[in-house]
Write an enzyme that holds these catalytic residues in place. Structure first.
Site, PDB file in Angstrom:
ATOM      1  N   GLU A 133       0.658  -0.894  -0.185  1.00 32.61           N
ATOM      2  CA  GLU A 133      -0.032   0.453  -0.233  1.00 32.61           C
ATOM      3  C   GLU A 133       0.525   1.056   0.202  1.00 32.61           C
ATOM      4  OE1 GLU A 133      -2.763   0.009  -0.577  1.00 32.61           O
ATOM      5  OE2 GLU A 133      -3.261  -1.733  -0.694  1.00 32.61           O
ATOM      6  N   SER A 219      18.028  -7.906  -9.666  1.00 34.12           N
ATOM      7  CA  SER A 219      17.140  -8.163 -10.463  1.00 34.12           C
ATOM      8  C   SER A 219      17.165  -8.956 -11.511  1.00 34.12           C
ATOM      9  CB  SER A 219      17.019  -6.705 -11.210  1.00 34.12           C
ATOM     10  OG  SER A 219      16.499  -6.285 -10.062  1.00 34.12           O
ATOM     11  N   HIS A 348       2.459  -9.965  -9.301  1.00 33.74           N
ATOM     12  CA  HIS A 348       3.603 -10.431  -9.885  1.00 33.74           C
ATOM     13  C   HIS A 348       4.625  -9.557  -8.993  1.00 33.74           C
ATOM     14  CE1 HIS A 348       7.522 -11.716 -11.389  1.00 33.74           C
ATOM     15  NE2 HIS A 348       8.006 -10.181 -11.657  1.00 33.74           N
ATOM     16  N   SER A 349       4.290  -7.691  -9.730  1.00 34.59           N
ATOM     17  CA  SER A 349       4.772  -6.647  -8.393  1.00 34.59           C
ATOM     18  C   SER A 349       3.991  -5.327  -8.480  1.00 34.59           C
ATOM     19  CB  SER A 349       6.341  -6.551  -8.840  1.00 34.59           C
ATOM     20  OG  SER A 349       6.385  -5.524 -10.323  1.00 34.59           O
TER      21      SER A 349
END
Length: 466
Positions: A133, A219, A348-349
């Site tokens: 959030e 990443s 996923h993200s």
């Protein structure tokens, strides 16, 4: 000790359905066992026997080609059809209602440990909600949740030696939390503030901890897999009694790095545990479009690795499998592949909207019925170790902890911009010193465009850098 390992291996074979690519050496193993050798000793010697067999073609009754383990000829022209091969079974201990299905498979973990496992999973879950959030509110730049996969983290982490070296992908925050990474450390990293050990030079959720033997997340997909094989080879040479553990998703297994890592680990007999989180989706690509074979575990025999498929939403199954895999990995100095079947409940993200490629009903089914947190909670209540009242109190407490750490991290300043030039060379090179000075002069000249008051101040003595 040999008898205990023998019993462990028997249990792993009979109950965990351990897949051993050297099962073709069964006759050799049986003969060696008759000499009083344990199963693990027999397997090791069988492997050595096979590798040392002369690659000279003998009589026509037995093939002796060096590139395979074929033991017989055939005049039947038949291709192996993968669609007709039975799928690898999924090992589990508890069903979705938290009921142990086989008493012999219950790890009999103490109450305080099980409660700790549950509280760590729920704390991770709460942290995910708050930080997700916060990204939507613009407080941090990026976030990636672990919803639905908490069991794969905590179940495996609890079975490892705290000094085993972890190579994660980016959805293993629970492993780090179990090892002692604090809420403050998680929040500082996601904010990239002055207390972040990486000095704000990493994206959020790219955690790392030298003290907790957790290699910093990258990443780039799958790069950690060959790194884990290399680290395990170093551990083998050091004979330090530790192993490397590598987590990755089923999507990463499609990368060439995964092939290279599996092959190196197998041929060099590296003590590494590969844990694949098969959560159904590689970002937006479902498994039926990602591969055609029987998941990821089925690939292991082709590399000469033992493998097993486990219910990743069953924390006890994850614990049993990882513990047994570690003992075999070290006693035989060989890699093992664990495929943990789970489901990614979250997007996923924060850069993804999963409703574009899967239904809400599908997600709700996994969230409400197969959720690993709910499963363990039901088990604990049945054992009279937990109650709805305790759960309500704990959820309030863990939310308070997360909010406190979150607010504290948000109040801290950003790191000194000078730090972006460090940690590459022991001392700054001349060109980096010049770049640093140029950056400082530029920011000073156009400071109305840069919120320099939010950063720790830098040293203003130009002579120090020239």
């Amino acid at each position: 000790m040999a008898r205990n390992l023998h019993n462990l291996l028997l249990r792993f074979n009979l109950h965990l359905r351990y897949c051993d690519p050297y099962c073709g050496n069964r006759q050799i193993v049986n003969r060696l066992s008759l000499r009083g050798l344990s199963t693990s000793q027999s397997l090791n010697l069988a492997r050595k026997t096979e590798s040392s067999t002369p690659s000279i073609k003998g009589p026509d009754d037995v093939p002796r080609y060096p590139g395979s383990r074929a033991t017989e000829w055939t005049t039947h022209l038949k291709f192996l059809d993968p669609d007709r091969i039975e799928g690898i079974p999924v090992y589990h201990v508890m069903n979705s209602q938290g009921v142990v299905m086989g008493e012999s498979q219950d790890p009999k973990l103490p109450e305080d440990m099980v409660v700790d496992m549950y509280q760590t999973m729920t704390l991770l879950n709460t942290m995910d909600k708050i930080l997700y959030e916060s990204q939507r509110q613009g407080r941090i730049s990026f976030y990636l949740t672990n919803f639905g996969e908490e069991g794969t983290h905590i179940g495996s982490a609890a079975a490892l030696n705290p000094k085993d070296l972890i190579f994660g992908q980016y959805r293993e925050a629970g492993v780090l939390m179990w090892r002692g990474f604090t809420l403050d450390e998680f929040m500082d990293q996601c904010y990239g503030n002055e207390s972040d050990v990486a000095h704000g030079r990493q994206m959020p959720v790219h955690y790392g901890s030298k003290d907790l033997h957790f290699v910093t997340i990258s990443s780039t997909i799958a790069t950690q897999i060959p790194q884990a094989s290399g680290a395990a080879y170093a551990y083998k040479r050091a004979q330090n009694g530790l192993c490397a553990v590598c987590y990755f998703g089923e999507g990463a297994a499609s990368e060439g790095d995964a092939h290279a890592a599996f092959n190196f680990a197998a041929t060099l007999d590296c003590p590494v545990i590969f844990i694949c989180r098969n959560n159904g989706y590689a970002i937006s690509t479902p498994t039926q479009e990602q591969y055609r074979g029987d998941g990821i575990a089925s690939r292991a025999p082709g590399y000469g690795m033992p493998c097993i498929r486990v219910d990743g939403n069953d924390i006890f199954a994850m614990y049993n499998v990882t513990k047994a895999a570690r003992e075999i990995c070290l006693s035989q100095s060989r890699p093992i592949l664990i495929e943990a079947m789970t489901y990614r409940i979250g997007h996923h993200s924060t850069s993804d909207d999963s409703t574009a490629y899967r239904s809400v009903d599908e997600v709700n089914q996994w969230d409400k019925v197969e959720n690993p947190i709910l499963r363990l909670k039901k088990y604990m209540i049945a054992q009279d170790w937990w109650s709805e009242e305790k759960d309500k109190d704990w959820m309030k407490e863990n939310r308070r902890r997360v909010i406190e750490a979150f607010q504290a991290a948000g109040k801290k300043k950003k790191p000194n911009p000078e730090l972006m030039f460090g940690d590459v060379y022991d001392t700054l090179t001349k060109n980096l010193q010049q770049q640093m000075q140029y950056m400082k002069e530029h920011v000073e000249k156009y400071k109305e465009n840069y919120p320099i008051d939010r950063f720790n101040s830098w040293k203003r003595n130009r002579q120090q850098y020239t």
